[in-house]
Design an enzyme around this catalytic site. Structure first.
Site, PDB file in Angstrom:
ATOM      1  N   HIS A 307       3.075  34.273  42.193  1.00 34.18           N
ATOM      2  CA  HIS A 307       2.795  35.000  40.960  1.00 34.18           C
ATOM      3  C   HIS A 307       2.666  33.986  39.827  1.00 34.18           C
ATOM      4  O   HIS A 307       3.367  32.980  39.805  1.00 34.18           O
ATOM      5  CB  HIS A 307       3.938  35.971  40.639  1.00 34.18           C
ATOM      6  CG  HIS A 307       3.541  37.057  39.703  1.00 34.18           C
ATOM      7  ND1 HIS A 307       3.519  36.877  38.344  1.00 34.18           N
ATOM      8  CD2 HIS A 307       3.111  38.319  39.931  1.00 34.18           C
ATOM      9  CE1 HIS A 307       3.117  37.997  37.767  1.00 34.18           C
ATOM     10  NE2 HIS A 307       2.851  38.887  38.702  1.00 34.18           N
ATOM     11  N   ASP A 364       2.936  43.374  45.521  1.00 29.56           N
ATOM     12  CA  ASP A 364       2.000  43.837  46.564  1.00 29.56           C
ATOM     13  C   ASP A 364       2.515  43.636  47.979  1.00 29.56           C
ATOM     14  O   ASP A 364       1.919  44.151  48.928  1.00 29.56           O
ATOM     15  CB  ASP A 364       0.661  43.103  46.390  1.00 29.56           C
ATOM     16  CG  ASP A 364      -0.016  43.516  45.101  1.00 29.56           C
ATOM     17  OD1 ASP A 364      -0.400  42.621  44.311  1.00 29.56           O
ATOM     18  OD2 ASP A 364      -0.127  44.728  44.866  1.00 29.56           O
TER      19      ASP A 364
HETATM   20  C1  SDX Z   1      -0.644  40.970  40.946  1.00 27.55           C
HETATM   21  O1  SDX Z   1      -0.316  38.819  36.575  1.00 27.55           O
HETATM   22  C2  SDX Z   1       0.252  39.885  36.969  1.00 27.55           C
HETATM   23  O2  SDX Z   1       1.222  40.335  36.329  1.00 27.55           O
HETATM   24  C3  SDX Z   1      -0.322  40.519  38.212  1.00 27.55           C
HETATM   25  C4  SDX Z   1       0.469  41.673  38.810  1.00 27.55           C
HETATM   26  C5  SDX Z   1       0.459  42.883  37.911  1.00 27.55           C
HETATM   27  O3  SDX Z   1       1.381  43.707  38.045  1.00 27.55           O
HETATM   28  O4  SDX Z   1      -0.542  43.062  37.155  1.00 27.55           O
HETATM   29  O5  SDX Z   1       1.803  41.260  39.048  1.00 27.55           O
HETATM   30  C6  SDX Z   1      -0.158  42.106  40.128  1.00 27.55           C
HETATM   31  O6  SDX Z   1      -1.793  40.594  40.825  1.00 27.55           O
HETATM   32  C7  SDX Z   1       0.324  40.269  41.853  1.00 27.55           C
HETATM   33  C8  SDX Z   1      -0.310  39.027  42.583  1.00 27.55           C
HETATM   34  C9  SDX Z   1      -1.069  39.556  43.804  1.00 27.55           C
HETATM   35  N1  SDX Z   1      -1.847  38.451  44.437  1.00 27.55           N
HETATM   36  C10 SDX Z   1      -1.473  37.943  45.624  1.00 27.55           C
HETATM   37  O7  SDX Z   1      -0.471  38.266  46.240  1.00 27.55           O
HETATM   38  C11 SDX Z   1      -2.463  36.913  46.188  1.00 27.55           C
HETATM   39  C12 SDX Z   1      -1.710  35.708  46.770  1.00 27.55           C
HETATM   40  N2  SDX Z   1      -1.140  34.945  45.645  1.00 27.55           N
HETATM   41  C13 SDX Z   1      -1.903  33.866  45.086  1.00 27.55           C
HETATM   42  O8  SDX Z   1      -3.264  33.946  45.200  1.00 27.55           O
HETATM   43  C14 SDX Z   1      -1.336  33.311  43.790  1.00 27.55           C
HETATM   44  O9  SDX Z   1       0.011  33.161  43.981  1.00 27.55           O
HETATM   45  C15 SDX Z   1      -1.573  34.087  42.513  1.00 27.55           C
HETATM   46  C16 SDX Z   1      -3.017  34.410  42.316  1.00 27.55           C
HETATM   47  C17 SDX Z   1      -0.793  35.358  42.512  1.00 27.55           C
HETATM   48  C18 SDX Z   1      -1.098  33.203  41.359  1.00 27.55           C
HETATM   49  O10 SDX Z   1      -1.980  32.155  41.269  1.00 27.55           O
HETATM   50  P1  SDX Z   1      -1.704  30.923  40.268  1.00 27.55           P
HETATM   51  O11 SDX Z   1      -0.645  31.245  39.282  1.00 27.55           O
HETATM   52  O12 SDX Z   1      -3.019  30.464  39.773  1.00 27.55           O
HETATM   53  O13 SDX Z   1      -1.034  29.844  41.219  1.00 27.55           O
HETATM   54  P2  SDX Z   1      -1.868  28.801  42.081  1.00 27.55           P
HETATM   55  O14 SDX Z   1      -2.930  29.525  42.844  1.00 27.55           O
HETATM   56  O15 SDX Z   1      -2.248  27.674  41.206  1.00 27.55           O
HETATM   57  O16 SDX Z   1      -0.753  28.350  43.139  1.00 27.55           O
HETATM   58  C19 SDX Z   1       0.157  27.294  42.847  1.00 27.55           C
HETATM   59  C20 SDX Z   1       0.397  26.610  44.197  1.00 27.55           C
HETATM   60  C21 SDX Z   1      -0.896  26.121  44.866  1.00 27.55           C
HETATM   61  O17 SDX Z   1      -0.540  25.057  45.732  1.00 27.55           O
HETATM   62  P3  SDX Z   1      -0.740  23.520  45.142  1.00 27.55           P
HETATM   63  O18 SDX Z   1      -2.157  23.411  44.676  1.00 27.55           O
HETATM   64  O19 SDX Z   1       0.276  23.377  44.031  1.00 27.55           O
HETATM   65  O20 SDX Z   1      -0.415  22.644  46.360  1.00 27.55           O
HETATM   66  O21 SDX Z   1       0.958  27.568  45.138  1.00 27.55           O
HETATM   67  C22 SDX Z   1       0.069  27.759  46.220  1.00 27.55           C
HETATM   68  C23 SDX Z   1      -1.281  27.273  45.747  1.00 27.55           C
HETATM   69  O22 SDX Z   1      -2.083  26.874  46.854  1.00 27.55           O
HETATM   70  N3  SDX Z   1       0.049  29.211  46.489  1.00 27.55           N
HETATM   71  C24 SDX Z   1       0.067  29.758  47.698  1.00 27.55           C
HETATM   72  C25 SDX Z   1       0.106  31.145  47.475  1.00 27.55           C
HETATM   73  N4  SDX Z   1       0.097  31.388  46.154  1.00 27.55           N
HETATM   74  C26 SDX Z   1       0.067  30.184  45.554  1.00 27.55           C
HETATM   75  N5  SDX Z   1       0.056  29.216  48.932  1.00 27.55           N
HETATM   76  C27 SDX Z   1       0.066  30.093  49.961  1.00 27.55           C
HETATM   77  N6  SDX Z   1       0.117  31.444  49.840  1.00 27.55           N
HETATM   78  C28 SDX Z   1       0.123  32.005  48.605  1.00 27.55           C
HETATM   79  N7  SDX Z   1       0.157  33.323  48.458  1.00 27.55           N
END
Ligand code: SDX
Length: 428
Positions: A307, A364
């Site tokens: 998140h 989720d």
């Molecule tokens: C919602 O914003 C809100 O409030 C949203 C929400 C709401 O109520 O409106 O809470 C609802 O959208 C919840 C989130 C649902 N999405 C997912 O579950 C999809 C999976 N999660 C990711 O795609 C990610 O964690 C996000 C999109 C939720 C957040 O993305 P960020 O903040 O841009 O973080 P990032 O992608 O830069 O990740 C940081 C690191 C990265 O690794 P490095 O580059 O540092 O090595 O964490 C890793 C990412 O690759 N990472 C994951 C991961 N999520 C982040 N690795 C594996 N699996 C994951 N799910």
């Protein structure tokens, strides 16, 4: 409250106001930065940028805190209803009995859809994605409410479109689902609760009215409470962006649906179930899947994890995890996907990769298992997220107009070609 900050760059030094929020958050006010220095800030993804001040919701991502108008989500989940929470999110206080009954009555009075909308539904192919139908039909509501296309924030000019959207989003969702399975629209039953009426429109048959178990109706109402608002997330910011041009509330929430649909945002609840189903059906070991999710060269993510704001447990995930147990027991269902979810969560929370990146289950991760147990088809999951988020979107749209905010128009830093002369075709 405010304080001062000093920004220095080469020979330029300016003072910036530091806005201090009611929870001690500090925002450096850069509204005059470009006028005073010619410089702007750059923050792709807006991870460090506040778009507004707001009194609606507060999140402390480090501590896993979510409050709506000062009330903890845990208390609202345990003691409130979706209609009461919707009123709170919209108007800033818990309603009196009279306020709540008037709010519900106005919403009930808007339960059905204009007959003319039938032809639009019939135009969609059977396999039309429900989120595409929802976004379209919310905008089509504009055509049947041309007298309500204002930026009013008080009185019937605000409460009427608000009631229409919060009420009719259910009928649109249920009709989209029934059209996709070749069934006619089921007229609403305003005698039922908000959530009970939605389940009725989804699952009742003419001579066999759907009577949900109390645990099921309560679980779905709780699902809606947990999705009611969440600060300036991607879709709420979209609603504000569209509303800032003074486009109608119908168009703004229609755009919010489009943003929510993305698999990184509200679409994640579908992706979680698809991920768990794939692991189950293909006999992938959770351990192998977690390894793939950690591998940068693998396209796999642990959907439902991570998140932008929560760097500890999403409190909503905790509540939903508990509710899944209640519903599965009430329905006497054993879902193998739940065991896989438990295993993935346990593994991820002991893995350095997830711990170092503060990746925890978000709203989720368990919500899909709950909806699946209730009998909601996977492609309707994000539609239900949108139903829950409507009060939050509308409240943010209203707050923006109460604050008379300017049209949203971010800047950029240009990194393309500098000036060059046109080249005739013969010389290319
Ligand atoms: C919602 O914003 C809100 O409030 C949203 C929400 C709401 O109520 O409106 O809470 C609802 O959208 C919840 C989130 C649902 N999405 C997912 O579950 C999809 C999976 N999660 C990711 O795609 C990610 O964690 C996000 C999109 C939720 C957040 O993305 P960020 O903040 O841009 O973080 P990032 O992608 O830069 O990740 C940081 C690191 C990265 O690794 P490095 O580059 O540092 O090595 O964490 C890793 C990412 O690759 N990472 C994951 C991961 N999520 C982040 N690795 C594996 N699996 C994951 N799910």
């Amino acid at each position: 409250m405010s304080d001062k900050a000093t920004l220095q760059y080469k020979d330029k030094t300016i003072e910036l106001d530091a806005i201090i929020g009611s929870e001690g958050e500090i925002g450096l006010d850069i509204t005059s930065l470009r006028a005073k220095t010619g410089m702007i800030t750059l923050d792709p993804g807006y991870g460090n940028t506040g778009s507004c001040t707001s009194e609606i919701s507060f999140i402390n991502g480090e501590k896993g805190i979510l409050r709506h108008r000062g009330y903890a989500i845990e208390e609202l989940a345990a003691k409130s209803s979706f209609m009461e929470t919707a009123f709170l999110v919209l108007y800033g206080h818990l309603p009196s009995e009279k306020e709540l009954s008037e709010f519900i009555a106005e919403i009930n009075s808007e339960s059905t859809l204009h007959y003319g909308m039938k032809s639009h539904f019939e135009g969609f192919p059977d396999n039309a994605p429900p989120m595409a139908v929802l976004s379209s039909m919310l905008n089509i509501l504009t055509c049947y409410n041309t007298d309500l296309l204002t930026t009013a924030t008080e009185g019937p000019a605000f409460t009427a479109p608000t009631a229409k959207i919060i009420s009719k989003v259910r009928a649109i969702a249920a009709w989209a689902y029934r059209t996709s399975i070749g069934k006619p629209f089921m007229p609403p039953r305003p005698d039922l609760s908000y959530t009970g009426n939605f389940l009725h429109m989804m699952f009742s048959e003419t001579f066999n009215l759907y009577e949900p178990l109390p645990e099921v109706e309560r679980a779905l109402d709780l699902f809606f409470i947990l999705h009611a608002d969440h600060e300036q997330n991607c879709s709420t910011s979209t609603v504000r962006m569209v509303g800032s041009s003074h486009a109608s509330l119908f168009s703004a929430v229609s755009a919010g649906v489009g943003a929510l649909w993305g698999p990184l945002h509200g679409g994640a609840n579908c992706e979680v179930i698809k991920m768990l189903t794939r692991i189950h059906d293909e006999g992938i070991s959770p351990r192998d899947f977690v390894e793939k999710a950690k591998d940068k060269n693998s396209p796999e993510k642990l959907m439902g994890f991570g998140h932008r704001v929560y760097k500890s447990f999403d409190p909503r995930a905790k509540i939903l995890k508990g509710q899944v147990d209640v519903v599965l027991k009430a329905l006497k269902i054993e879902d193998p996907l739940l065991d896989i979810a438990y295993e993935l969560e346990e593994m991820a929370r002991s893995e350095d990769y997830f711990i170092e990146r503060n990746l925890y289950p978000n709203v989720d991760f368990y919500s899909g298992i709950l909806l699946r147990a209730i009998g909601i088809p996977v492609d309707m999951f994000t539609v239900l997220f949108a139903i829950g988020r409507m009060p939050g979107w509308i409240s943010n749209w209203r707050e923006m107009h109460v604050q008379s905010l300017r049209i949203s128009r971010p800047r950029q830093i240009y990194t393309g070609e500098t000036l060059r002369d046109y080249v005739e075709m013969a010389n290319r």
